[in-house]
Design a protein around this motif. Sequence first.
Motif, mmCIF file in Angstrom:
data_model
loop_
_atom_site.group_PDB
_atom_site.id
_atom_site.type_symbol
_atom_site.label_atom_id
_atom_site.label_comp_id
_atom_site.label_asym_id
_atom_site.label_seq_id
_atom_site.Cartn_x
_atom_site.Cartn_y
_atom_site.Cartn_z
ATOM 1 N N TYR A 30 30.104 -39.201 70.090
ATOM 2 C CA TYR A 30 28.945 -39.910 69.521
ATOM 3 C C TYR A 30 29.415 -41.102 68.696
ATOM 4 N N PRO A 31 28.782 -42.266 68.897
ATOM 5 C CA PRO A 31 29.184 -43.473 68.157
ATOM 6 C C PRO A 31 28.746 -43.422 66.689
ATOM 7 N N SER A 32 29.679 -43.643 65.796
ATOM 8 C CA SER A 32 29.359 -43.655 64.361
ATOM 9 C C SER A 32 28.443 -44.814 63.995
ATOM 10 N N TYR A 77 21.366 -46.347 61.596
ATOM 11 C CA TYR A 77 20.003 -46.414 62.127
ATOM 12 C C TYR A 77 19.240 -45.138 61.796
ATOM 13 N N TRP A 78 19.865 -43.987 62.064
ATOM 14 C CA TRP A 78 19.177 -42.718 61.807
ATOM 15 C C TRP A 78 18.911 -42.511 60.321
ATOM 16 N N GLU A 79 19.808 -42.977 59.483
ATOM 17 C CA GLU A 79 19.595 -42.860 58.038
ATOM 18 C C GLU A 79 18.394 -43.689 57.587
ATOM 19 N N PHE A 132 23.401 -39.075 57.569
ATOM 20 C CA PHE A 132 23.974 -38.520 58.794
ATOM 21 C C PHE A 132 25.468 -38.824 58.753
ATOM 22 N N ALA A 133 26.275 -37.811 58.953
ATOM 23 C CA ALA A 133 27.725 -37.986 58.873
ATOM 24 C C ALA A 133 28.388 -37.451 60.136
ATOM 25 N N PHE A 135 25.523 -34.860 65.101
ATOM 26 C CA PHE A 135 24.880 -34.665 66.405
ATOM 27 C C PHE A 135 25.604 -33.602 67.235
ATOM 28 N N GLY A 136 26.374 -32.775 66.555
ATOM 29 C CA GLY A 136 27.099 -31.718 67.254
ATOM 30 C C GLY A 136 28.228 -32.247 68.101
ATOM 31 N N GLU A 137 28.638 -33.493 67.812
ATOM 32 C CA GLU A 137 29.680 -34.124 68.629
ATOM 33 C C GLU A 137 31.067 -33.655 68.211
#
Length: 215
Positions: free
Chosen positions: A62-64, A69-71, A78-79, A83-85
């Motif tokens: 998953y791209p950091s 954006y999600w924050e 989000f850290a 995303f379970g990555e």
Amino acid sequence: MRIVSINVGTPKTLDINGQPLVSGIDKTPVAGPVAVGKRHLAGDGQADLVHHGGEDKAICAYPSEHFAYWERHYGRPFAAGAFGENWTLAGLTEDEACLGDIYAAGTALVQVSQPRQPCSKLALFHQLPGLPKAVIQTGKSGFYLRVLNEGVVEPGATLLLVERGQGALSIAYINRIYYHERDNVTAMEQLAYHPALSASWREAFLHRLAAQTEP
């Protein structure tokens, strides 16, 4: 392009609003070298082996870059591992990663196999019911990697593109065809017969193509 964090976790029972949820989505960043196997990283595992894991989906990346954006969107942090990555990346998003791309990381060799498809457990884990739909709408999905050569990788390792996949079909393009252009027969045929596509997504595209040709 690099791996900023390596995250692993085995299936455990999570308490989600008082209800038990058995899942391997809760990943924790680890330090030091991690063995990369054909089916998963050392110390990692999945509860639902029908939809997760296996050789086509050995590593979830998953791209950091998406965390900001999600924050903004949800007003919460989000850290790495959110995303379970397994691999949190920098410098490689869905626009750059192409189906069949081969990357060297540490002593391992990996290949892009399909987009990550968000599931209900992602929504339950974050207690955000609309998150899977938002992932689909934005295309900020992440993607899966199969392991061509097993090896050892450390956090901070560089990702080196060894070979570009056939047709240079980006993950962003595949997401668009899969979710938004479901009647694009030409594109679906191109993807369905791509040698690097995962077995599950190949089956999905072939099923749609068969439905398109039914009388």
